[in-house]
Design an enzyme around this catalytic site. Structure first.
Site, PDB file in Angstrom:
ATOM      1  CE  LYS A 127     -61.994  16.354  -7.360  1.00 13.48           C
ATOM      2  NZ  LYS A 127     -61.326  16.591  -6.070  1.00 13.48           N
ATOM      3  CG  ASP A 167     -60.510  19.897  -7.486  1.00 13.60           C
ATOM      4  OD1 ASP A 167     -60.046  19.346  -6.487  1.00 13.60           O
ATOM      5  OD2 ASP A 167     -59.895  19.914  -8.571  1.00 13.60           O
TER       6      ASP A 167
END
Ligand code: NDP
Ligand code: 2IT
Length: 444
Positions: A127, A167
């Site tokens: 991430k 995201d």
């Protein structure tokens, strides 16, 4: 040697002080994994599989300098957390938000490891993102920021190394600017990012995938109980990518969606959002309150959450820790029987415990929102073979993947009384493949 949950959490806390979100995610997973490993794979403790799985393989932090529209120099911080590559290249989104910090990205990367494994596609977990705030920025400012961000990130990613995606705050526009900069620097048209536009390497259904996948997962939970969506009221939080397509699919499956929200407040329409009303919501952007000018049945509350309204199904689709124990109590009191997480870790630990105690069917994000990364995996496959599949084919594959994740959760999460602990099922089901791959690959 056997592990003890309390001692393990102390060890992780001592090593990672000031990272509350990361510690929360680790506790949520290892509470289920430790008894499982002690019973089924005690030798994995000697190999320190859990001590290794909570340690990112690599954390990259870098400066992002860019010029705003007033020619003022701006400095942000960029990150990529490369958590685990035991079963495939690092994979996971990029978040642009002023709330981004290492604790949040480490929790997201950690969750991603188990989620990606659950999809059945060979993807590791990662991430990244930045504390850059996209709100109020011009299109040119977004472009300059994305170009500067990729000018450093390009050396750490690649189609077989690490494949970022979107995201919060990162969608097709941002992916486009980052992809363009990567291609320019590397002179390589490669599947280095997913969530690309359908005309330049993207997959159909990727924008819809997380929300649609969430509803396919809820459909599995309902079918397992011989129920369906008809007559069921659904409260959704968020009004972004995940929330919007979750609402659309919920309406198409026969549910009545009564709320959406954003950081300004909660929009409630007791008559339910039709597809036409949802299209109107999309046209409003962040100005959700303006809905009430067109549809008199709607009301906008700056002091309420979606969980304050009676519903059968709650779908938190905004952000972490947006649903606490008090919200859980209100939901249960008002008759809510199903909670499925479209966002990552939106429910606090206390809320989850209350749901379990109340026998609410609770589906954690790592299972229920895995549809997004699953279709990212399908986008990577299409890039490798140089083809583009139809929407119908991708949607069918997405549905099949969500059904398989549901089966995995049932297999590892079924309790003696027949109730399914989806959190336990997802934690163990996601872990097994990663743990055994780490064992097979030696001390790395
Ligand atoms: P978007 O940026 O498209 O939308 C985010 C939405 O959540 C916006 O409506 C935003 O409101 C709201 N929101 C964000 N922070 C807060 C807050 N602190 N309080 C209240 N509302 C808030 O992001 P996504 O829809 O892509 O992501 C939503 C969640 O889903 C995240 O947890 C993400 O990690 C998760 N997720 C996303 C996937 C994807 O494919 N995109 C895949 C799997 C999970 P506002 O505009 O006012 O900030
Ligand atoms: O949380 C997530 O699963 C995502 N943001 C999507 C990740 C991806 O690589 O598609």
């Amino acid at each position: 040697m056997s592990l003890n949950f309390k001692n393990f959490i102390k060890y992780v806390t001592d090593k990672n002080p000031n990272e509350p979100e990361f510690l929360q995610a680790v506790a949520e997973v290892t509470e289920d994994l430790i008894p499982y490993i002690n019973e089924k794979h005690p030798t994995w403790n000697d190999l320190k599989i859990l001590e290794r799985i909570v340690e990112p393989e690599r954390v990259i932090s870098f400066r992002v300098t860019w010029l705003d529209d007033k020619n003022v120099v701006q400095v942000n911080r960029g990150y990529r957390v490369q958590m685990n590559s035991a079963i495939g290249p690092y994979k996971g989104g990029l978040r642009f938000s002023p709330t981004v910090n290492l604790s949040i990205l480490k929790f997201l990367a950690f969750e991603q490891v188990f989620k990606n494994s659950l999809t059945g596609i060979p993807l590791g977990g990662g991430k990244g993102g930045s504390d850059f705030d996209p709100k109020g920025k011009s299109d040119n400012e977004i472009m300059r920021f994305c170009q500067s961000f990729m000018t450093e990130l390009f050396r750490h990613v690649g189609p077989e190394t690490d494949v970022p995606a979107g995201d919060i705050g990162v969608g097709e526009r941002e992916v486009g600017y980052m992809f363009g900069q990567y291609k320019r620097i590397q002179n390589h048209f490669a599947g280095v990012l997913t969530g690309k536009g359908p005309n330049w390497g993207g997959s159909y259904i990727r924008p819809e995938a997380t929300g649609y996948g969430l509803l396919y997962f809820v459909q599995c939970i309902l079918e397992n109980l011989d129920e369906d969506f008809s007559g069921k009221t659904i409260a959704i939080s968020g009004a972004g990518n995940v929330a919007y397509y979750a609402a659309e699919k919920a309406v198409n499956l026969g549910g009545k969606v009564i709320t959406l929200s954003n950081s300004s407040g909660c929009l409630h329409d007791p008559e339910g959002f039709s597809l036409e009303k949802l299209h109107h919501v999309a046209s409003l952007g962040r100005e959700l309150a303006k809905y009430t000018e067109t549809y008199k049945s709607g009301q906008f509350f700056t002091d309420k959450k979606p969980w304050d309204f009676a519903c059968d199904i709650a779908l938190p689709c905004a952000t972490q820790n947006e649903l606490d124990e008090q919200d859980a109590k209100t939901l249960v009191k008002n008759g809510c029987r199903f909670v499925a997480e479209g966002a990552n870790m939106p429910s606090t630990m206390e809320a989850i415990k209350y749901f379990h105690k109340s026998k609410v069917h609770f589906a954690p994000g790592k299972a229920a929102n895995a549809g997004g990364v699953a279709v990212s995996g399908l986008e990577m496959s299409q890039n490798w073979i140089g083809q583009q599949w139809t929407s119908e084919k991708v949607d069918g594959r997405l549905k099949g993947i969500m059904e398989n994740i549901h089966k995995t959760c049932v297999k590892y999460g079924k309790e003696e009384d027949g109730h399914i602990n989806y959190l336990k099922g997802a934690n163990i089901g996601g872990f097994i493949k990663v743990g055994s791959a780490m064992k097979a690959q030696g001390l790395v």
